[in-house]
Design an enzyme around this catalytic site. Structure first.
Site: not given
Length: 428
Positions: A33-34, A128, A133-136, A316, A338, A408
């Site tokens: 999936k990833n 999830c 889980r920033p996108v900076d 995971d 993490i 998912r």
């Protein structure tokens, strides 16, 4: 069970498991999936057909397919894991929030849109609830490559007339930022160097895919990736790598049920830290070139593990190995480095009779002789795999809700486990 929901007139889909069966047999793992999701997003970079093989049949893949369609792409599932994507008619650079909000990986389209069209306006992603889980660092990478980026009203709007290769050093390892920076840099002028880049197998697969399209990426598999921009990328036929997380999930499920399972068409090299931890826990594991076999053992030994970026122990697989350790002969310690909310599933394992305590990022697991069936719920994808494994080992009947998360990431999970001898079926 599920009485309250039935009284309210709500019909929920759920898994019903009668525990106690030993998982036995052979299973072929699906594509990762990833790896599949960013590769699908990277198809935006060409206007030619892309044929992807070994695409997993899971809801996250269909969400990504709908995101691509919302932009104007044509996506066709050919059956048996084959998918064709054509992005020649993309006319929109802003996917809708109702799709992007369903999973974190949806933000992977930002880099390819920016690289090909000079603009991307993408809602902040969902998925999830594992904590911050920033996108900076994604944004910083886009800016270093020459884009103007505005973050407001829940959107990241990146725009550039021209992009220029540059050096990007990530202040911490980020799988998501590495993906987006790499997918942007493949079509910019000049050379881009990514330092402190993520080294996960799925990052490697994305880089190999991009090179198959005509990109020029070196340093693949290391923490320094060098990308020489090209003007055009071409269509390609490509097979997704096997899912290492599902491989580990099935092996841990076999161990907690006292079973013996062989996972085929998988790559053991992706799972060195996990296999090492399983062997430390007393499990007999045999590896071949493209298979991993767990043989039945009499007991599970306590261990200490700590998650970290690849090649460390994968976050995971932390939940499912924790589920296995609930019946170990002694006390185990699991540290999560993490995601700060990864241990949300612990309360569900307690409902099954497990003895766990969490302090900050550390979980203490005191092994119990057995688990007992109960109604439980999956709160995220990997927690779902862990809870299923625990219910398979539990004495009596369990029901599991939250299938929207399980579906998912786990292709036909009840069919797979039934073929291995589990007493499991989907209701509703």
């Amino acid at each position: 069970m599920l009485t309250e929901n039935l009284l309210l007139g709500v019909i929920l889909s759920y898994l019903k498991i009668v525990g106690g069966s030993h998982l036995r047999g052979e299973i072929e793992v699906s594509g990762a999936k990833n790896a599949a999701l960013p590769v699908m997003a990277a198809s935006i970079l060409t206007d030619e057909d892309v044929l992807l093989r070994r695409i997993p049949d899971i809801s996250d893949v269909w969400i990504m397919a709908d995101i691509l369609r919302s932009l104007g792409a044509k996506v066709a599932f050919e059956g048996k894991g084959d998918m064709t994507i054509n992005c020649s008619d993309i006319s929109c650079v802003s996917p809708p929030y109702e799709l992007v909000g369903k999973m974190n990986a949806s933000f992977d389209v930002t880099g390819p849109l920016l690289a090909r069209f000079g603009e991307a306006k993408v809602p902040l992603p969902g998925g999830c609830n594992l904590g911050s889980r920033p996108v900076d660092m994604h944004v910083e990478a886009f800016r270093i490559l020459g884009a103007e980026v505005v973050c407001q009203h829940g959107f990241v709007h990146a725009k550039a007339k021209t992009l220029q290769g540059n050096k990007i050093r990530f202040r911490r390892i980020s799988v998501g930022a590495t993906k987006n920076a790499m997918m942007t840099a493949v079509k910019v002028d000049g050379i881009t160097v990514l330092e402190n880049a993520a080294m996960e197998p799925e990052i490697v697969d994305l880089a190999v895919f991009l090179n198959a399209m005509g990109a020029r990426i070196t340093g693949i598999g290391s923490n320094t990736i060098v990308i020489e921009g090209v003007k055009k990328l071409s269509g390609v036929s490509y097979e997704i790598i096997p899912d290492r997380i599902l491989t580990g999930t099935y092996l841990a499920a076999a161990a907690v049920t006292g079973g013996s399972v062989t996972v085929i068409r998988t790559w053991p090299d992706f799972l060195e830290s996990f296999i090492s931890a399983m062997r430390s826990a007393g499990q007999k594991i045999i590896c071949g070139k493209d298979y991993v076999k767990l043989e039945k053992t009499e007991k599970i030994l306590p261990i200490e593990i700590s998650s970290s970026p690849h090649p460390g122990f994968p976050t995971d697989l932390q939940p499912v190995i924790t589920a296995m350790l609930t019946i170990a002969e002694g006390t185990s310690v699991v540290t999560e480095n993490i995601f700060d909310r990864r241990f949300m599933y612990v309360d569900e394992l307690r409902r099954l009779g497990a003895s766990l305590s969490v302090s900050d990022r550390t979980c203490i697991i005191r092994g119990v002789p057995k688990l007992f069936g109960a109604p439980v719920k999956a709160h995220d994808i990997r927690a779902g795999g862990a809870i299923i494994a625990a219910c398979l080992a539990a004495e009596g009947e369990s029901t599991i809700t939250g299938l929207e998360f399980i579906d998912r990431g786990h292709e036909k999970i009840e069919s797979v486990l039934s073929d291995l001898g589990a007493n499991i079926r989907r209701i509703g």
